[in-house]
Design an enzyme around this catalytic site. Sequence first.
Site, mmCIF file in Angstrom:
data_model
loop_
_atom_site.group_PDB
_atom_site.id
_atom_site.type_symbol
_atom_site.label_atom_id
_atom_site.label_comp_id
_atom_site.label_asym_id
_atom_site.label_seq_id
_atom_site.Cartn_x
_atom_site.Cartn_y
_atom_site.Cartn_z
ATOM 1 N N ILE A 286 13.061 37.651 5.803
ATOM 2 C CA ILE A 286 13.396 37.587 4.378
ATOM 3 C C ILE A 286 12.312 38.236 3.530
ATOM 4 C CG2 ILE A 286 12.396 35.261 4.127
ATOM 5 C CD1 ILE A 286 15.391 36.828 2.212
ATOM 6 N N GLY B 252 19.915 33.896 8.871
ATOM 7 C CA GLY B 252 19.710 32.967 7.759
ATOM 8 C C GLY B 252 18.556 33.436 6.893
ATOM 9 N N GLU B 253 17.834 32.489 6.305
ATOM 10 C CA GLU B 253 16.668 32.753 5.454
ATOM 11 C C GLU B 253 17.034 33.377 4.112
ATOM 12 O OE1 GLU B 253 13.774 35.152 7.497
ATOM 13 O OE2 GLU B 253 13.671 33.800 9.227
ATOM 14 N N GLY B 254 18.294 33.813 3.934
ATOM 15 C CA GLY B 254 18.674 34.574 2.756
ATOM 16 C C GLY B 254 18.656 36.071 3.002
#
Length: 352
Positions: free
Chosen positions: A96, A318-320
């Site tokens: 990210i 994930g993580e954005g």
Amino acid sequence: MSELIGVHVPRVDTEARRRARERADALLMPRRALGRLLDIGEIVAGISGFPTPSLSRKAIAVMAGDHGVTEEGVSAYPADVTGQMVHGFTAGMAGINVLSRHAGITVKVVDMGCRADLSSLAASGKIIDAKVAPGTRNMMREPAMSREQALESLRRGAQIARDLAKDGIRMVGTGDMGIGNTTPSAAIAAVVTGKDVASLTGRGTGIDDATLARKVRVIEQSISARRPDPQDGVDILAKIGGFEIGGIAGFVLGAAECRLPVVIDGVISTAGALLAWLMEPRIVDYLFAAHRSVEPAHTAMLETLGLSPLLDLGLRLGEGTGCALAMPIIEAGVKVIADMATFQEAGVSTGA
């Protein structure tokens, strides 16, 4: 139901969207030649209340929390990794960080419920301390959290969105970190969509066949034992959710209250958005789905929300990270309408 946490989500501005579309239809190109990009710009106009808003200031909130259900062996990684990854985020070493730097997006890391003591990071301003408790309980053995803890996670998430809006952020994205959190996310998807647990459960961190079978059993037994109300987002969150999922749900609601476009990432972020939608169906008008995760629950939840992902790149981190890739596309949709000349402005004949 969003009034339970003091959030009011306004209706989108149809007049601002109409004015954006009027300009888009007059741009210097064959009508609607930029396709969905124009639709995106028009949607943002309705969200913000301005036909040509600025989205130059963008932020992704990465909500972190631990899960008691990891005791059941549903992940390929130990629970300690959640706190270790938070340190990695603050050091700028994670996926990210790389993608957000590339896109000029601010990353805000939030401790919603990590087992690790992250107080030194909070004291130095490297993370936001919104910890409700040090990890949820094991949802297969007992409710993941109390109803009041669920409400508190929602309130804290909403306030973080409000604070970002107050600081001048004009578009937000959701991210997550939490070992084991694809398990409650698949459980939430099963309860809300009514689909079979096995068809919704993916490999998360890359688990083998035996662990996947165990994960399915854990989710099925958790839902059977906890019996969450499929119409009550708070009840679902309390019984089978996670603190970071609650933080994401509250964040989505708070951002919409501030008329910010909200970009949701993968399966965990969408589980949070799904709970926000149960609390306030109007929320869907503020959402953009960044991408389609390889986790099967993600597609089912997007279909329930009626959202079409902007990207499909086989992501499952994930993580954005999906938000960091999609947010520049959304900004481009706004800029095209704002900055591209119309036929009249360019002095070009339309042939009419």
